[in-house]
Design an enzyme around this catalytic site. Structure first.
Site, PDB file in Angstrom:
ATOM      1  N   HIS A 119     -48.862   9.847 -17.095  1.00  0.00           N
ATOM      2  CA  HIS A 119     -49.708  10.046 -17.134  1.00  0.00           C
ATOM      3  C   HIS A 119     -51.277   9.827 -18.409  1.00  0.00           C
ATOM      4  CE1 HIS A 119     -49.234   9.839 -12.963  1.00  0.00           C
ATOM      5  NE2 HIS A 119     -47.781  10.744 -12.799  1.00  0.00           N
ATOM      6  N   ASP A 151     -48.774   7.940  -9.259  1.00  0.00           N
ATOM      7  CA  ASP A 151     -48.467   8.400  -7.959  1.00  0.00           C
ATOM      8  C   ASP A 151     -49.165   8.504  -6.704  1.00  0.00           C
ATOM      9  OD1 ASP A 151     -47.141  10.250 -10.033  1.00  0.00           O
ATOM     10  OD2 ASP A 151     -48.741  11.593  -9.637  1.00  0.00           O
ATOM     11  N   TYR A 168     -35.310  13.453  -7.085  1.00  0.00           N
ATOM     12  CA  TYR A 168     -35.936  13.923  -7.789  1.00  0.00           C
ATOM     13  C   TYR A 168     -36.495  15.092  -7.425  1.00  0.00           C
ATOM     14  CZ  TYR A 168     -37.034  13.720 -13.278  1.00  0.00           C
ATOM     15  OH  TYR A 168     -37.825  14.172 -14.671  1.00  0.00           O
ATOM     16  N   HIS A 194     -40.610  15.552  -6.564  1.00  0.00           N
ATOM     17  CA  HIS A 194     -41.257  14.211  -5.901  1.00  0.00           C
ATOM     18  C   HIS A 194     -40.977  13.899  -5.245  1.00  0.00           C
ATOM     19  CE1 HIS A 194     -42.399  14.063 -10.281  1.00  0.00           C
ATOM     20  NE2 HIS A 194     -42.735  12.540 -10.278  1.00  0.00           N
ATOM     21  N   ASP A 230     -42.736  13.649  -2.217  1.00  0.00           N
ATOM     22  CA  ASP A 230     -44.061  13.525  -1.542  1.00  0.00           C
ATOM     23  C   ASP A 230     -44.755  12.500  -2.047  1.00  0.00           C
ATOM     24  OD1 ASP A 230     -44.841  14.656  -3.861  1.00  0.00           O
ATOM     25  OD2 ASP A 230     -46.198  16.879  -2.348  1.00  0.00           O
ATOM     26  N   HIS A 231     -44.295  12.160  -3.297  1.00  0.00           N
ATOM     27  CA  HIS A 231     -44.620  11.051  -3.678  1.00  0.00           C
ATOM     28  C   HIS A 231     -43.553  10.028  -4.685  1.00  0.00           C
ATOM     29  CE1 HIS A 231     -44.380  13.188  -6.877  1.00  0.00           C
ATOM     30  NE2 HIS A 231     -44.804  12.825  -7.758  1.00  0.00           N
ATOM     31  N   HIS A 245     -43.940   8.364  -8.527  1.00  0.00           N
ATOM     32  CA  HIS A 245     -44.511   7.706  -9.510  1.00  0.00           C
ATOM     33  C   HIS A 245     -43.849   6.526  -9.892  1.00  0.00           C
ATOM     34  CE1 HIS A 245     -45.436   9.387 -14.035  1.00  0.00           C
ATOM     35  NE2 HIS A 245     -44.371   8.650 -14.027  1.00  0.00           N
TER      36      HIS A 245
HETATM   37 ZN   LIG Z   1     -46.219  11.017 -11.248  1.00  0.00          ZN
END
Ligand SMILES: [Zn+2]
Length: 262
Positions: free
Chosen positions: A189, A196, A224, A227, A229-230, A232
């Site tokens: 990022h 994300d 993972y 992660h 809720d989104h 990456h």
């Molecule tokens: Zn991310």
């Protein structure tokens, strides 16, 4: 009366032209001055140049399973395969050659700032609400360029998922922002190289599984840590400025995606 006369004149004019000239008149694409970028020649395997690189940026999201298209300005087999997938995805004649049809679709997709139709710089900028692309390890210009390349991959992912909206909840993060949210110390990022993603219409596993085909070498999703809720996605394989090796790293155990092995 007058219209008919003009029509007859046009027909007479066409008939007066030698065959080759008529073909040329029909085949010549309309001059298209695009606000972002205009290609001036047909591109196929063996060509090289900045126009190839501009094309590669826009088709890199069609790299195919577990692959990437290097933005090296050389039109090799992987670029041709990506162009072919792009053409298939948009219902064009799929020959792997970038000509008027392909360019017309790209002009339609790209905004005047060169971002793809469904993503904007402001959607991917500093995730902590300060906006902009400064405060990371790279120059602002390079960070923006990475974000642009990320957006074209997201556009391909979005198309692959049936043209359903994808939401970017975090894109570029300045160092300050990354610290604030507790991001990894060398997070992609920071480079403008990651997004994300959430979706209201596709499951996170659909997004994670799909992303494997869209040039993303980093994917983390459900199962993972942190992660669920989104999803990456990033382009770590192409990042020569970070400290990690240029390899693929995937993990979304709840989606059947193992540690870089699937
Ligand atoms: Zn991310």
């Amino acid at each position: 009366m007058r219209v008919n006369t003009l029509k007859r004149a046009a027909v007479a004019f066409a008939l007066a032209l030698p065959g080759a000239a008529i073909a040329a008149v029909i085949a010549a694409p309309a001059a298209h001055a695009d606000g972002c970028y205009t290609w001036n020649r047909t591109l196929n395997q063996g060509r090289s140049g900045d126009d190839v690189r501009q094309l590669q940026i826009r088709v890199a999201g069609w790299a195919g399973n577990r692959d990437i298209v290097e933005l090296d300005g050389r039109y090799g087999p992987k670029t041709a395969a990506a162009v072919k997938r792009f053409q298939q995805a948009y219902g064009l004649r799929a020959d792997g050659i970038a000509g008027p049809q392909t360019y017309a679709k790209l002009y339609q997709l790209q905004d005047s700032d060169c971002t793809p139709a469904h993503f904007t710089y402001s959607e991917l900028d500093d995730g902590c609400g300060r906006g902009g692309y400064s405060g990371g390890p790279l120059s602002e210009a390079q960070t923006r360029q990475n974000a642009l390349e990320t957006m074209w991959k997201l556009e391909a992912l979005r198309r692959s998922l049936g043209d359903k909206p994808l939401n970017v909840t975090s894109g570029f993060r300045s160092r300050a922002c990354n610290n604030q949210v507790g991001g990894a110390s060398d997070s992609q990022h920071l480079y403008g190289n990651a997004a994300d993603v959430t979706s209201r219409t596709s499951s996170l596993c659909e997004v994670a599984r799909g992303a494997r085909n869209n040039g993303f070498s980093g994917i983390y999703g459900p199962g993972y840590p942190d992660h669920d809720d989104h999803v990456h996605v990033d382009s770590r394989r192409e990042n020569n400025s970070d400290r990690s090796s240029n390899t693929t790293s995937w993990s979304a155990p709840d989606c059947g995606i193992g540690a870089g092995n699937d």
